[in-house]
Design a protein around this motif. Structure first.
Motif, PDB file in Angstrom:
ATOM      1  N   PRO A 190     103.855  68.491 -73.131  1.00 36.80           N
ATOM      2  CA  PRO A 190     105.416  68.467 -73.735  1.00 36.80           C
ATOM      3  C   PRO A 190     105.504  67.007 -74.255  1.00 36.80           C
ATOM      4  N   TYR A 191     106.427  66.868 -75.470  1.00 34.00           N
ATOM      5  CA  TYR A 191     106.667  65.803 -75.953  1.00 34.00           C
ATOM      6  C   TYR A 191     108.206  65.662 -76.666  1.00 34.00           C
ATOM      7  N   GLN A 192     108.660  64.419 -76.666  1.00 35.99           N
ATOM      8  CA  GLN A 192     110.222  64.308 -77.199  1.00 35.99           C
ATOM      9  C   GLN A 192     110.053  64.369 -78.860  1.00 35.99           C
ATOM     10  N   SER A 193     111.157  64.518 -79.708  1.00 40.98           N
ATOM     11  CA  SER A 193     111.089  64.534 -80.958  1.00 40.98           C
ATOM     12  C   SER A 193     110.566  63.081 -81.445  1.00 40.98           C
ATOM     13  N   GLY A 194     110.716  62.074 -80.793  1.00 47.53           N
ATOM     14  CA  GLY A 194     110.294  60.728 -81.339  1.00 47.53           C
ATOM     15  C   GLY A 194     108.879  60.272 -81.024  1.00 47.53           C
ATOM     16  N   LYS A 239     106.056  61.116 -74.543  1.00 51.55           N
ATOM     17  CA  LYS A 239     105.769  62.354 -73.710  1.00 51.55           C
ATOM     18  C   LYS A 239     107.119  62.923 -73.297  1.00 51.55           C
ATOM     19  N   ALA A 240     107.187  63.941 -72.993  1.00 50.65           N
ATOM     20  CA  ALA A 240     108.482  64.663 -72.370  1.00 50.65           C
ATOM     21  C   ALA A 240     108.332  64.977 -70.806  1.00 50.65           C
ATOM     22  N   SER A 241     109.224  65.374 -70.154  1.00 50.95           N
ATOM     23  CA  SER A 241     108.879  65.839 -68.973  1.00 50.95           C
ATOM     24  C   SER A 241     110.031  66.873 -68.371  1.00 50.95           C
ATOM     25  N   SER A 242     109.626  67.946 -67.755  1.00 48.53           N
ATOM     26  CA  SER A 242     110.492  69.093 -67.546  1.00 48.53           C
ATOM     27  C   SER A 242     111.489  69.066 -66.318  1.00 48.53           C
ATOM     28  N   THR A 243     111.358  67.726 -65.850  1.00 47.62           N
ATOM     29  CA  THR A 243     112.055  67.010 -64.834  1.00 47.62           C
ATOM     30  C   THR A 243     113.080  66.012 -65.023  1.00 47.62           C
TER      31      THR A 243
END
Length: 256
Positions: A59-63, A66-70
């Motif tokens: 998962p990644y952020q729009s910028g 990396k993103a996190s589901s938590t």
């Protein structure tokens, strides 16, 4: 395998327009996603990356970070994530996060669909029919994702190729809608209560609760032994017997 026919076939991509203007290809791709989901700011992007020697969905952020589901700080709006997806070919698609705040959860049916024929296995087709709600074909084409509103009565989440996520996870969204299912996120709380205990019978829950209780009792006994026979054991034993004369007969002071 069972042929599920038109009732569980994959929908074809249909061009749509907004204000008489044709939408982008990615907008068309996700045109079938319920508006109610698009209005919730729990969207991310994802792509296939090699992690520890194996390729997996990351998962990644729009910028680009990396993103996190938590971690809600790493989520964004549907519009922002869609714009990032449209900006380049570095992303595989959008993802929607379950955080448990609104009862929206996901059911993941793995290895249940023939990508070539679109046929579902009996067990998966039965679940899809039992929970008429927004349902997509997974990115691999070999599974299905159901998004619904429900409350799981226990803590089990996986059995075989069936997984259920009330929080802490995300779905990789495809927009590849399974026809015959609802176009919205439907509340199936009552049916989930029945289904859950069919998958994980109550006696299994009772056994688990018994194990937890016994473990808790053992831990409490250990703590009591430490208090009784520790450096302040004599003082603790007097209070344990009800003798609080050393604390001016004040229980609040003795407890402290």
């Amino acid at each position: 395998m069972m042929a599920v026919g038109e009732s569980l076939a994959v929908s074809e991509t249909v061009p749509v327009s907004v204000n008489n203007e044709t939408t982008t290809a990615e907008s068309q791709r996700y045109a079938g996603v319920p508006t109610s989901l698009k209005q919730i700011p729990r969207w991310i992007l994802w792509r296939m990356d090699k992690v520890n020697g194996r390729v997996t969905k990351v998962p990644y952020q729009s910028g680009g970070a990396k993103a996190s589901s938590t971690d809600s700080v790493t989520w964004g709006s549907y519009e922002v994530c869609l714009a990032a997806l449209e900006a380049g070919a570095r992303w595989s698609g959008l993802g929607f996060v379950f955080d448990g705040s609104d009862g929206i959860m996901g059911i993941d049916l793995g290895r249940c669909r023939n990508p070539e024929t679109g046929e579902f296995r009996d067990w998966a087709a039965a679940i899809i029919k039992r929970f008429p709600t927004y349902t997509e074909v997974s990115p691999s084409g070999a599974g299905a994702h159901l998004i619904l509103k429900a409350k799981m009565p226990g803590t089990h989440r996986q059995k075989g190729n069936l997984q259920m996520f009330p929080d802490g996870r995300y779905f990789t969204m495809t927009g590849n809608v399974v026809q015959g299912c609802s176009s919205g996120v439907v509340d199936h709380t009552e049916e989930m209560g029945k289904f859950y205990y069919e998958v994980w019978p109550r006696q299994d829950e009772a056994k688990w609760e018994s194990v937890v209780t016994q473990a808790t009792i053992a831990d409490d006994d250990d703590l009591l032994d430490m208090a009784m026979f520790g450096s302040q054991g004599n003082t603790f034993q007097r209070v344990w017997r009800g003798d609080i004369s050393a604390y001016d007969d004040d229980w609040s002071v003795a407890d402290f």
